[in-house]
Design a protein around this motif. Structure first.
Motif, mmCIF file in Angstrom:
data_model
loop_
_atom_site.group_PDB
_atom_site.id
_atom_site.type_symbol
_atom_site.label_atom_id
_atom_site.label_comp_id
_atom_site.label_asym_id
_atom_site.label_seq_id
_atom_site.Cartn_x
_atom_site.Cartn_y
_atom_site.Cartn_z
ATOM 1 N N THR A 61 29.605 -6.878 -22.364
ATOM 2 C CA THR A 61 29.194 -8.201 -22.839
ATOM 3 C C THR A 61 28.702 -9.046 -21.673
ATOM 4 O O THR A 61 27.633 -9.676 -21.746
ATOM 5 C CB THR A 61 30.366 -8.895 -23.574
ATOM 6 N N MET A 62 29.468 -9.051 -20.587
ATOM 7 C CA MET A 62 29.061 -9.803 -19.397
ATOM 8 C C MET A 62 27.778 -9.223 -18.823
ATOM 9 O O MET A 62 26.850 -9.955 -18.462
ATOM 10 C CB MET A 62 30.188 -9.777 -18.354
ATOM 11 N N ALA A 63 27.694 -7.891 -18.752
ATOM 12 C CA ALA A 63 26.506 -7.238 -18.191
ATOM 13 C C ALA A 63 25.266 -7.545 -19.025
ATOM 14 O O ALA A 63 24.167 -7.739 -18.475
ATOM 15 C CB ALA A 63 26.729 -5.726 -18.096
ATOM 16 N N SER A 64 25.421 -7.600 -20.333
ATOM 17 C CA SER A 64 24.289 -7.934 -21.208
ATOM 18 C C SER A 64 23.819 -9.357 -20.959
ATOM 19 O O SER A 64 22.606 -9.619 -20.876
ATOM 20 C CB SER A 64 24.679 -7.760 -22.680
ATOM 21 N N ALA A 65 24.770 -10.280 -20.837
ATOM 22 C CA ALA A 65 24.411 -11.676 -20.552
ATOM 23 C C ALA A 65 23.726 -11.781 -19.192
ATOM 24 O O ALA A 65 22.731 -12.503 -19.036
ATOM 25 C CB ALA A 65 25.653 -12.568 -20.601
ATOM 26 N N LEU A 66 24.234 -11.058 -18.213
ATOM 27 C CA LEU A 66 23.641 -11.072 -16.874
ATOM 28 C C LEU A 66 22.237 -10.466 -16.901
ATOM 29 O O LEU A 66 21.295 -11.036 -16.337
ATOM 30 C CB LEU A 66 24.531 -10.304 -15.895
ATOM 31 N N ASN A 67 22.087 -9.326 -17.547
ATOM 32 C CA ASN A 67 20.776 -8.687 -17.667
ATOM 33 C C ASN A 67 19.784 -9.632 -18.346
ATOM 34 O O ASN A 67 18.640 -9.796 -17.894
ATOM 35 C CB ASN A 67 20.911 -7.390 -18.458
ATOM 36 N N TYR A 68 20.215 -10.293 -19.408
ATOM 37 C CA TYR A 68 19.354 -11.238 -20.118
ATOM 38 C C TYR A 68 18.902 -12.370 -19.186
ATOM 39 O O TYR A 68 17.721 -12.711 -19.118
ATOM 40 C CB TYR A 68 20.072 -11.820 -21.334
ATOM 41 N N ARG A 69 19.876 -12.942 -18.478
ATOM 42 C CA ARG A 69 19.567 -14.076 -17.589
ATOM 43 C C ARG A 69 18.600 -13.641 -16.491
ATOM 44 O O ARG A 69 17.639 -14.354 -16.176
ATOM 45 C CB ARG A 69 20.885 -14.590 -16.992
#
Length: 164
Positions: free
Chosen positions: A147-155
């Motif tokens: 979940t954190m990695a997805s948010a980071l990748n998105y940002r």
């Protein structure tokens, strides 16, 4: 006489996820100083040194969880096709992220890969929860990290959309 020691499957299942991590690290080691360091990242992005120990721990947890499911179901058989098939699918997607994001520098496709990984890992966890609660609990930190990695990748993708 047993050909394979009783502990060998536990070790094999636990170490298997690390194979993709080791191969992926060859790509990231080349791309971090040249490409990744040049990207704008959010203030909450973990420092680079955090990723290897976190992934090592998560791979160990999910690998051991897969062993528990395999053992509980009596090995590879008709009952294990879905829970271990889902696991294999999410693991393949997990391993694919590094060549997509770092290797090809496709941040948007990296996000798609991560979202597919998260969905498949969630389905894996749900299927495992009916078989072995400990195995399912071992997936929870991985789901949180995804979940954190997805948010980071998105940002990173949104903040650096034009950078290749």
């Amino acid at each position: 006489m047993d050909v394979v020691p009783a502990w060998a499957p536990a070790v094999g299942f636990t170490l298997l996820p690390h194979a993709g991590g080791v191969l992926g690290s060859r790509i990231t080691k080349k791309k971090i100083p040249v490409w990744y360091e040049s990207l704008q990242k959010p203030s909450w992005c973990p420092p680079n040194w955090v990723f290897a120990p976190v992934w090592g721990t998560l791979y160990t947890f999910m690998g051991y969880g897969s062993y528990l499911v395999w053992k509980e179901l009596g090995g590879f058989n008709e009952k294990s096709v879905v829970p271990l098939g889902l696991y294999a699918g999410q693991l393949a997607l997990n391993w694919a992220w590094t060549p997509v994001f770092f290797g090809a520098q496709k941040m948007g496709w990296g996000l798609v890969t991560l979202l597919l990984t998260t969905g498949t890992a969630t389905a894996t966890t749900a299927s495992w929860s009916k078989i072995n609660k400990t195995a399912a609990y071992l997936m929870v930190p991985y789901l949180a990290w995804l979940t954190m990695a997805s948010a980071l990748n998105y940002r990173i993708w949104k903040d650096n959309g034009s950078k290749k």
